[in-house]
Design an enzyme around this catalytic site. Structure first.
Site, mmCIF file in Angstrom:
data_model
loop_
_atom_site.group_PDB
_atom_site.id
_atom_site.type_symbol
_atom_site.label_atom_id
_atom_site.label_comp_id
_atom_site.label_asym_id
_atom_site.label_seq_id
_atom_site.Cartn_x
_atom_site.Cartn_y
_atom_site.Cartn_z
ATOM 1 N N SER A 1 7.828 8.367 47.327
ATOM 2 C CA SER A 1 9.000 7.990 46.543
ATOM 3 C C SER A 1 8.792 6.615 45.889
ATOM 4 C CB SER A 1 10.242 8.027 47.432
ATOM 5 O OG SER A 1 11.429 8.057 46.663
ATOM 6 N N ASP B 1 11.477 14.851 46.352
ATOM 7 C CA ASP B 1 11.108 13.612 47.034
ATOM 8 C C ASP B 1 10.335 13.869 48.329
ATOM 9 O OD1 ASP B 1 11.291 11.106 48.541
ATOM 10 O OD2 ASP B 1 12.802 10.517 47.080
#
Length: 307
Positions: free
Chosen positions: A48, A162
């Site tokens: 991320s 993610d």
């Protein structure tokens, strides 16, 4: 920047940068200290925001990125919110990715001077996906796709979101690196008591940061925050609980915290990542673990880069 050559033995570092939204700006400070002390980063893994910082650093553009994010104020951040009608997410993140493309261009991960692994999650197969080759921009974009907030990336039959959903602190990709020590930065750490960002700064900087925050238009920020949440909560369908909880009181009449849809998504994601990070550290303990409490700022408070 791109990793200065270590002049002494014992200074080759394998670096793992965890997920955590705006808290991931702390990764930049860690890299600064490593370079200032003569360490050489020989491998990077990131998830991320950690994937973004790691990728930008490996591409040699961390200084330019730092200059950009440290200039962002409340309204600049709001301008980066590009709302979409997609049922898979509220934002496309295309404006952010356009800026990143200006910095790194269309480079390939395998061409970077530092080996890089970014981590995403394949929703259909419910497994991690490691990017170690191919487009750096696509790898970073897949790793930041917070479910329900930022639209996923589709590659073939994969729907990628993610990486923090399964592995917010991806230490394993760097285990095989020929490094003298493994260093991991967890920016979703749990703390028994809430810790503010100002408490972590040197006394003079902490006071200055608090004064600056107070001096800036609080009502203006609440307007921005409220507008952003209304967009993410379905263009105004957030209901009575659509209030600011990061800077305001955020309470219902009976004294309980008022939760909006965005609050619920981000808080739930933060809790999950904090728990998973503990397991990753227990399974593969790094030589050095740097922990930033997840209470220092909200995941979307990207206007606080300088502090």
């Amino acid at each position: 920047m791109g990793g200065a050559t270590a002049t002494t033995t014992g200074k080759r570092v394998a670096l793992t940068l965890g997920s955590g939204g705006a808290r991931g700006y702390a990764h930049i400070g860690v890299i600064d200290v490593l370079e200032a002390r003569g360490y050489e980063v020989v491998a990077i893994s990131g998830c991320s925001m950690g994937a973004v910082i790691g990728g930008i650093y490996a591409a040699g553009e961390l200084d330019a990125y730092r200059e950009w994010v440290c200039q962002l104020d409340y309204f600049d951040v709001l301008k980066l919110v590009d709302v979409t009608w997609s049922p898979m997410g509220a934002m496309r993140a295309s404006k952010v990715m356009s800026k990143l493309e200006e910095l790194v261009g269309d480079c390939l991960i395998e061409d970077l001077p530092i080996p890089l692994t970014t981590v995403a999650t394949d929703l259909a197969r419910q497994r991690e996906v490691w990017f170690q080759t191919g487009s750096l921009l696509r790898a970073m974009r897949a790793s930041i796709a917070i479910p329900g907030v930022i639209t996923p990336v589709h590659i073939g039959d994969q729907t990628l979101v993610d990486g923090g959903l399964l592995n917010p602190l991806p230490i394993i990709p760097t285990v095989s690196a020929h490094a003298d020590l493994m260093l991991a930065v967890n920016v979703t750490a749990h703390s028994p008591q809430p810790v503010t960002l100002e408490e972590l700064l040197p006394p003079d900087q902490g006071i200055a940061a608090a004064e600056e925050e107070s001096a800036s238009s609080l009502s203006g920020w609440m307007d921005v925050r409220g507008a952003t949440r209304r967009l993410l909560d379905g263009l105004g369908n957030g209901g009575a609980n659509d209030v600011d909880n990061e800077v305001g009181e955020g309470k219902t009449p009976n004294g309980r915290r008022a939760w909006g849809r965005l609050d619920m998504i981000l808080a739930s994601f933060d809790i999950t990542q904090a728990a998973l990070a503990k397991y990753k550290v227990a399974g593969y303990p790094p030589d050095i673990l740097i922990e930033v409490p997840k209470t220092v700022c909200g995941a979307f408070e990207f206007h606080r880069a300088d502090a």
